[in-house]
Design a protein around this motif. Structure first.
Motif, PDB file in Angstrom:
ATOM      1  N   ARG A  51     -38.317  45.436 -78.421  1.00 17.75           N
ATOM      2  CA  ARG A  51     -39.382  44.956 -79.319  1.00 17.75           C
ATOM      3  C   ARG A  51     -40.398  44.113 -78.553  1.00 17.75           C
ATOM      4  N   ILE A  52     -39.905  43.317 -77.625  1.00 19.02           N
ATOM      5  CA  ILE A  52     -40.800  42.493 -76.803  1.00 19.02           C
ATOM      6  C   ILE A  52     -41.632  43.391 -75.887  1.00 19.02           C
ATOM      7  N   LEU A  53     -40.977  44.328 -75.211  1.00 21.07           N
ATOM      8  CA  LEU A  53     -41.707  45.241 -74.328  1.00 21.07           C
ATOM      9  C   LEU A  53     -42.715  46.073 -75.113  1.00 21.07           C
ATOM     10  N   PHE A  54     -42.320  46.520 -76.302  1.00 21.47           N
ATOM     11  CA  PHE A  54     -43.215  47.322 -77.134  1.00 21.47           C
ATOM     12  C   PHE A  54     -44.494  46.538 -77.445  1.00 21.47           C
ATOM     13  N   ALA A  55     -44.345  45.264 -77.781  1.00 22.51           N
ATOM     14  CA  ALA A  55     -45.514  44.417 -78.052  1.00 22.51           C
ATOM     15  C   ALA A  55     -46.377  44.276 -76.804  1.00 22.51           C
ATOM     16  N   ARG A 107     -50.819  24.814 -68.615  1.00 25.67           N
ATOM     17  CA  ARG A 107     -49.877  24.664 -69.736  1.00 25.67           C
ATOM     18  C   ARG A 107     -49.566  25.999 -70.389  1.00 25.67           C
ATOM     19  N   ILE A 108     -50.407  26.994 -70.142  1.00 24.35           N
ATOM     20  CA  ILE A 108     -50.239  28.304 -70.773  1.00 24.35           C
ATOM     21  C   ILE A 108     -49.574  29.270 -69.790  1.00 24.35           C
ATOM     22  N   VAL A 109     -48.457  29.832 -70.236  1.00 30.30           N
ATOM     23  CA  VAL A 109     -47.736  30.815 -69.430  1.00 30.30           C
ATOM     24  C   VAL A 109     -48.033  32.196 -69.998  1.00 30.30           C
ATOM     25  N   LYS A 110     -48.462  33.090 -69.120  1.00 28.71           N
ATOM     26  CA  LYS A 110     -48.763  34.470 -69.519  1.00 28.71           C
ATOM     27  C   LYS A 110     -47.582  35.367 -69.166  1.00 28.71           C
ATOM     28  N   VAL A 111     -47.373  36.380 -69.992  1.00 22.02           N
ATOM     29  CA  VAL A 111     -46.293  37.343 -69.772  1.00 22.02           C
ATOM     30  C   VAL A 111     -46.939  38.672 -69.405  1.00 22.02           C
ATOM     31  N   LYS A 112     -46.497  39.229 -68.271  1.00 20.03           N
ATOM     32  CA  LYS A 112     -47.071  40.476 -67.759  1.00 20.03           C
ATOM     33  C   LYS A 112     -45.956  41.465 -67.449  1.00 20.03           C
ATOM     34  N   LEU A 113     -46.185  42.711 -67.814  1.00 17.35           N
ATOM     35  CA  LEU A 113     -45.217  43.774 -67.551  1.00 17.35           C
ATOM     36  C   LEU A 113     -45.115  44.067 -66.059  1.00 17.35           C
ATOM     37  N   SER A 114     -43.922  44.443 -65.619  1.00 19.54           N
ATOM     38  CA  SER A 114     -43.732  44.887 -64.237  1.00 19.54           C
ATOM     39  C   SER A 114     -43.883  46.407 -64.192  1.00 19.54           C
ATOM     40  N   GLU A 115     -43.923  46.933 -63.000  1.00 22.74           N
ATOM     41  CA  GLU A 115     -44.004  48.387 -62.802  1.00 22.74           C
ATOM     42  C   GLU A 115     -42.797  49.074 -63.448  1.00 22.74           C
ATOM     43  N   LYS A 116     -41.634  48.440 -63.359  1.00 15.91           N
ATOM     44  CA  LYS A 116     -40.403  48.996 -63.928  1.00 15.91           C
ATOM     45  C   LYS A 116     -40.546  49.244 -65.429  1.00 15.91           C
ATOM     46  N   SER A 117     -41.105  48.292 -66.158  1.00 10.96           N
ATOM     47  CA  SER A 117     -41.233  48.460 -67.605  1.00 10.96           C
ATOM     48  C   SER A 117     -42.362  49.433 -67.962  1.00 10.96           C
ATOM     49  N   ILE A 118     -43.395  49.466 -67.158  1.00 14.15           N
ATOM     50  CA  ILE A 118     -44.489  50.417 -67.395  1.00 14.15           C
ATOM     51  C   ILE A 118     -43.969  51.844 -67.236  1.00 14.15           C
ATOM     52  N   THR A 158     -36.049  31.452 -78.951  1.00 14.32           N
ATOM     53  CA  THR A 158     -35.393  32.765 -78.873  1.00 14.32           C
ATOM     54  C   THR A 158     -36.132  33.654 -77.894  1.00 14.32           C
ATOM     55  N   LEU A 159     -37.454  33.654 -77.992  1.00 14.15           N
ATOM     56  CA  LEU A 159     -38.279  34.474 -77.113  1.00 14.15           C
ATOM     57  C   LEU A 159     -38.093  34.074 -75.657  1.00 14.15           C
ATOM     58  N   THR A 160     -38.052  32.780 -75.390  1.00 17.11           N
ATOM     59  CA  THR A 160     -37.885  32.303 -74.011  1.00 17.11           C
ATOM     60  C   THR A 160     -36.576  32.807 -73.408  1.00 17.11           C
ATOM     61  N   THR A 161     -35.507  32.754 -74.187  1.00 15.25           N
ATOM     62  CA  THR A 161     -34.200  33.247 -73.710  1.00 15.25           C
ATOM     63  C   THR A 161     -34.278  34.740 -73.403  1.00 15.25           C
ATOM     64  N   SER A 193     -50.143  35.280 -73.708  1.00 16.89           N
ATOM     65  CA  SER A 193     -49.389  34.030 -73.678  1.00 16.89           C
ATOM     66  C   SER A 193     -48.084  34.176 -74.465  1.00 16.89           C
ATOM     67  N   ILE A 194     -47.152  33.300 -74.172  1.00 18.09           N
ATOM     68  CA  ILE A 194     -45.878  33.295 -74.898  1.00 18.09           C
ATOM     69  C   ILE A 194     -46.138  33.042 -76.381  1.00 18.09           C
ATOM     70  N   ARG A 195     -47.097  32.190 -76.677  1.00 23.01           N
ATOM     71  CA  ARG A 195     -47.438  31.907 -78.086  1.00 23.01           C
ATOM     72  C   ARG A 195     -47.901  33.180 -78.791  1.00 23.01           C
ATOM     73  N   GLU A 196     -48.793  33.944 -78.157  1.00 19.45           N
ATOM     74  CA  GLU A 196     -49.277  35.207 -78.739  1.00 19.45           C
ATOM     75  C   GLU A 196     -48.124  36.192 -78.936  1.00 19.45           C
ATOM     76  N   LEU A 197     -47.249  36.271 -77.945  1.00 18.16           N
ATOM     77  CA  LEU A 197     -46.108  37.182 -78.014  1.00 18.16           C
ATOM     78  C   LEU A 197     -45.156  36.764 -79.131  1.00 18.16           C
ATOM     79  N   SER A 198     -44.974  35.480 -79.305  1.00 17.62           N
ATOM     80  CA  SER A 198     -44.137  34.964 -80.389  1.00 17.62           C
ATOM     81  C   SER A 198     -44.696  35.382 -81.747  1.00 17.62           C
ATOM     82  N   LEU A 199     -46.003  35.296 -81.903  1.00 21.52           N
ATOM     83  CA  LEU A 199     -46.637  35.704 -83.163  1.00 21.52           C
ATOM     84  C   LEU A 199     -46.499  37.205 -83.390  1.00 21.52           C
ATOM     85  N   LYS A 200     -46.677  38.000 -82.336  1.00 26.02           N
ATOM     86  CA  LYS A 200     -46.586  39.463 -82.457  1.00 26.02           C
ATOM     87  C   LYS A 200     -45.173  39.923 -82.815  1.00 26.02           C
TER      88      LYS A 200
END
Length: 151
Positions: free
Chosen positions: A40-44, A89-100, A66-69, A52-59
């Motif tokens: 579900r996280i990867l799909f988002a 202060r803002i951490v961004k989440v980026k997909l790796s080649e493996k997940s792509i 829970t999301l951090t874990t 950002s983690i905040r945006e991902l949490s909302l999505k």
């Protein structure tokens, strides 16, 4: 009108069974490192990467803790990377080649799961059902926001 409604109970049972079937399908497609929650996280992120983690949490509707874990596990398995943005202060989440590389196969499994999930329902019934679910979700989000405001 019934004395006791079963909507929440039925949704919980559907969620439980759906997760079991989806896990099995993931294994059949050779996706053994992911569970449905992580998917579900990867799909988002496949829809909108480098957020950002905040945006991902909302999505995903997951709490930040829970999301951090889950992000820790996904990062350790090589599916994503977290980086500090210009504002440290803002951490961004980026997909790796493996997940792509995994996206196409995961989407295939999701489509197959959708076919199983809806089974004998007509397109009209699916549209109506999804409309009801959106309305229920909106009701729950409003109730959640109400409780937050009353603290």
């Amino acid at each position: 009108m019934k004395d006791q409604r079963e909507g929440g109970f039925l949704i919980a049972k559907i969620h439980q069974i759906t997760n079991r079937i989806f896990k099995q399908m993931l294994k059949e497609y050779g996706i053994k490192e992911l569970n449905p929650g992580q998917g579900r996280i990867l799909f988002a992120l496949w829809q909108n990467d480098n957020i950002s983690i905040r945006e991902l949490s909302l999505k995903t509707q997951l709490t930040k803790s829970t999301l951090t874990t889950m992000l820790d596990r996904l990062e350790n398995a090589g599916f994503l990377k977290r980086k500090k943005g210009k504002d440290r202060r803002i951490v961004k989440v980026k997909l790796s080649e493996k997940s792509i590389n995994l996206q196409k196969k995961y989407v295939e499994v999701s489509k197959k799961m959708t076919e199983v999930f809806y089974g004998t329902l007509t397109e009209e019934e699916i549209d109506e059902f999804e409309d009801y679910l959106r309305r229920i979700l909106d009701n729950l989000i409003k109730a959640k926001d109400f409780r937050k405001d009353s603290k």
